[in-house]
Motif scaffolding. Structure first.
Motif, PDB file in Angstrom:
ATOM      1  N   GLU A  24       0.826  -1.206   0.000  1.00 30.09           N
ATOM      2  CA  GLU A  24       0.000   0.000   0.000  1.00 30.09           C
ATOM      3  C   GLU A  24       0.857   1.251   0.000  1.00 30.09           C
ATOM      4  OE1 GLU A  24      -3.820  -1.387   2.577  1.00 30.09           O
ATOM      5  OE2 GLU A  24      -1.951  -1.049   3.680  1.00 30.09           O
ATOM      6  N   LEU A  25       0.380   2.261  -0.711  1.00 30.02           N
ATOM      7  CA  LEU A  25       0.966   3.589  -0.693  1.00 30.02           C
ATOM      8  C   LEU A  25       0.159   4.425   0.283  1.00 30.02           C
ATOM      9  CD1 LEU A  25       2.697   5.945  -1.874  1.00 30.02           C
ATOM     10  CD2 LEU A  25       0.842   6.253  -3.525  1.00 30.02           C
ATOM     11  N   VAL A  26       0.825   5.079   1.220  1.00 29.05           N
ATOM     12  CA  VAL A  26       0.148   5.954   2.175  1.00 29.05           C
ATOM     13  C   VAL A  26       0.232   7.376   1.629  1.00 29.05           C
ATOM     14  CG1 VAL A  26       0.074   6.782   4.550  1.00 29.05           C
ATOM     15  CG2 VAL A  26       0.792   4.437   4.075  1.00 29.05           C
ATOM     16  N   THR A  27      -0.931   7.982   1.407  1.00 28.96           N
ATOM     17  CA  THR A  27      -0.963   9.349   0.879  1.00 28.96           C
ATOM     18  C   THR A  27      -0.708  10.346   1.998  1.00 28.96           C
ATOM     19  OG1 THR A  27      -3.325   9.690   1.265  1.00 28.96           O
ATOM     20  CG2 THR A  27      -2.694   8.645  -0.832  1.00 28.96           C
ATOM     21  N   GLY A  28      -0.512  11.589   1.634  1.00 25.46           N
ATOM     22  CA  GLY A  28      -0.309  12.659   2.609  1.00 25.46           C
ATOM     23  C   GLY A  28      -1.488  12.838   3.546  1.00 25.46           C
ATOM     24  N   GLU A  29      -2.679  12.439   3.090  1.00 20.53           N
ATOM     25  CA  GLU A  29      -3.891  12.531   3.911  1.00 20.53           C
ATOM     26  C   GLU A  29      -4.105  11.297   4.774  1.00 20.53           C
ATOM     27  OE1 GLU A  29      -4.083  12.936   0.439  1.00 20.53           O
ATOM     28  OE2 GLU A  29      -3.779  15.088   0.624  1.00 20.53           O
ATOM     29  N   TYR A  42      -1.697   4.014 -11.556  1.00 14.64           N
ATOM     30  CA  TYR A  42      -1.830   5.184 -12.418  1.00 14.64           C
ATOM     31  C   TYR A  42      -2.260   6.422 -11.635  1.00 14.64           C
ATOM     32  CZ  TYR A  42      -1.293   2.019 -16.349  1.00 14.64           C
ATOM     33  OH  TYR A  42      -0.802   1.091 -17.229  1.00 14.64           O
ATOM     34  N   VAL A  43      -3.174   6.224 -10.684  1.00 17.20           N
ATOM     35  CA  VAL A  43      -3.625   7.353  -9.858  1.00 17.20           C
ATOM     36  C   VAL A  43      -2.465   7.890  -9.031  1.00 17.20           C
ATOM     37  CG1 VAL A  43      -5.095   7.997  -7.901  1.00 17.20           C
ATOM     38  CG2 VAL A  43      -6.042   6.658  -9.789  1.00 17.20           C
ATOM     39  N   SER A  44      -1.680   6.995  -8.438  1.00 20.18           N
ATOM     40  CA  SER A  44      -0.566   7.443  -7.612  1.00 20.18           C
ATOM     41  C   SER A  44       0.476   8.159  -8.456  1.00 20.18           C
ATOM     42  CB  SER A  44       0.054   6.275  -6.842  1.00 20.18           C
ATOM     43  OG  SER A  44       0.632   5.332  -7.726  1.00 20.18           O
ATOM     44  N   LEU A  45       0.714   7.675  -9.661  1.00 17.49           N
ATOM     45  CA  LEU A  45       1.655   8.361 -10.545  1.00 17.49           C
ATOM     46  C   LEU A  45       1.171   9.767 -10.877  1.00 17.49           C
ATOM     47  CD1 LEU A  45       2.774   5.689 -13.149  1.00 17.49           C
ATOM     48  CD2 LEU A  45       4.170   6.843 -11.461  1.00 17.49           C
ATOM     49  N   ALA A  46      -0.099   9.890 -11.179  1.00 20.05           N
ATOM     50  CA  ALA A  46      -0.647  11.201 -11.530  1.00 20.05           C
ATOM     51  C   ALA A  46      -0.539  12.184 -10.372  1.00 20.05           C
ATOM     52  CB  ALA A  46      -2.106  11.049 -11.950  1.00 20.05           C
ATOM     53  N   GLU A  56      10.010  10.720  -2.601  1.00 22.72           N
ATOM     54  CA  GLU A  56       9.794   9.892  -1.412  1.00 22.72           C
ATOM     55  C   GLU A  56       8.366   9.356  -1.401  1.00 22.72           C
ATOM     56  OE1 GLU A  56      11.386  10.857   2.692  1.00 22.72           O
ATOM     57  OE2 GLU A  56       9.263  11.300   2.940  1.00 22.72           O
ATOM     58  N   LEU A  57       8.249   8.082  -1.023  1.00 24.87           N
ATOM     59  CA  LEU A  57       6.947   7.434  -0.857  1.00 24.87           C
ATOM     60  C   LEU A  57       6.929   6.732   0.485  1.00 24.87           C
ATOM     61  CD1 LEU A  57       6.498   5.433  -4.190  1.00 24.87           C
ATOM     62  CD2 LEU A  57       5.375   7.555  -3.583  1.00 24.87           C
ATOM     63  N   GLU A  58       5.773   6.709   1.107  1.00 20.03           N
ATOM     64  CA  GLU A  58       5.608   5.848   2.278  1.00 20.03           C
ATOM     65  C   GLU A  58       4.820   4.636   1.806  1.00 20.03           C
ATOM     66  OE1 GLU A  58       4.005   5.623   6.850  1.00 20.03           O
ATOM     67  OE2 GLU A  58       4.015   7.553   5.828  1.00 20.03           O
ATOM     68  N   VAL A  59       5.438   3.464   1.940  1.00 21.28           N
ATOM     69  CA  VAL A  59       4.859   2.224   1.458  1.00 21.28           C
ATOM     70  C   VAL A  59       4.774   1.245   2.617  1.00 21.28           C
ATOM     71  CG1 VAL A  59       5.224   0.276  -0.117  1.00 21.28           C
ATOM     72  CG2 VAL A  59       5.764   2.581  -0.863  1.00 21.28           C
ATOM     73  N   ILE A  60       3.665   0.514   2.670  1.00 26.34           N
ATOM     74  CA  ILE A  60       3.495  -0.537   3.670  1.00 26.34           C
ATOM     75  C   ILE A  60       3.386  -1.862   2.929  1.00 26.34           C
ATOM     76  CG2 ILE A  60       2.000  -1.495   5.462  1.00 26.34           C
ATOM     77  CD1 ILE A  60       1.106   1.403   6.026  1.00 26.34           C
ATOM     78  N   ALA A  61       4.299  -2.773   3.221  1.00 21.64           N
ATOM     79  CA  ALA A  61       4.247  -4.135   2.686  1.00 21.64           C
ATOM     80  C   ALA A  61       3.897  -5.051   3.854  1.00 21.64           C
ATOM     81  CB  ALA A  61       5.578  -4.529   2.061  1.00 21.64           C
ATOM     82  N   HIS A  62       2.940  -5.935   3.645  1.00 24.42           N
ATOM     83  CA  HIS A  62       2.430  -6.754   4.736  1.00 24.42           C
ATOM     84  C   HIS A  62       3.159  -8.080   4.916  1.00 24.42           C
ATOM     85  CE1 HIS A  62      -1.065  -4.181   5.696  1.00 24.42           C
ATOM     86  NE2 HIS A  62      -0.930  -3.818   4.432  1.00 24.42           N
ATOM     87  N   GLU A  63       3.964  -8.481   3.949  1.00 25.86           N
ATOM     88  CA  GLU A  63       4.706  -9.737   4.046  1.00 25.86           C
ATOM     89  C   GLU A  63       6.200  -9.434   4.182  1.00 25.86           C
ATOM     90  OE1 GLU A  63       3.248 -12.712   4.210  1.00 25.86           O
ATOM     91  OE2 GLU A  63       1.278 -11.783   3.982  1.00 25.86           O
TER      92      GLU A  63
END
Length: 78
Positions: A24-29, A42-46, A56-63
């Protein structure tokens, strides 16, 4: 986890596609976007792509194996 200086977006999403669990990508909100979904990719790229590089991205990987895969990408760039 914070992922920084992604200059090869295609390679990044290829690594995400190889992940077994949810990524998952965590948005600023504080919203979480499923990066395994092509639509969300595509939405995240836009929303965050600027100047040919994502700073910088905040990403959560569950595994745990997916975390390792993403860390390897950050270190090796592939």
């Amino acid at each position: 986890m914070k992922i920084t200086n992604i200059s090869n977006i295609e390679a990044f999403f290829k690594v995400v596609d190889q992940c077994k669990g949810k990524v998952e990508l965590v948005t600023g909100e504080g919203d979480r976007l499923n990066l395994k979904s092509k639509l969300c990719q595509y939405v995240s790229l836009a929303n965050i792509f600027s100047n040919g590089e994502i700073p910088e991205l905040e990403v959560i990987a569950h595994e745990p194996e997916d975390v390792n895969r993403l860390v390897t990408f950050m270190l090796d760039g592939e």
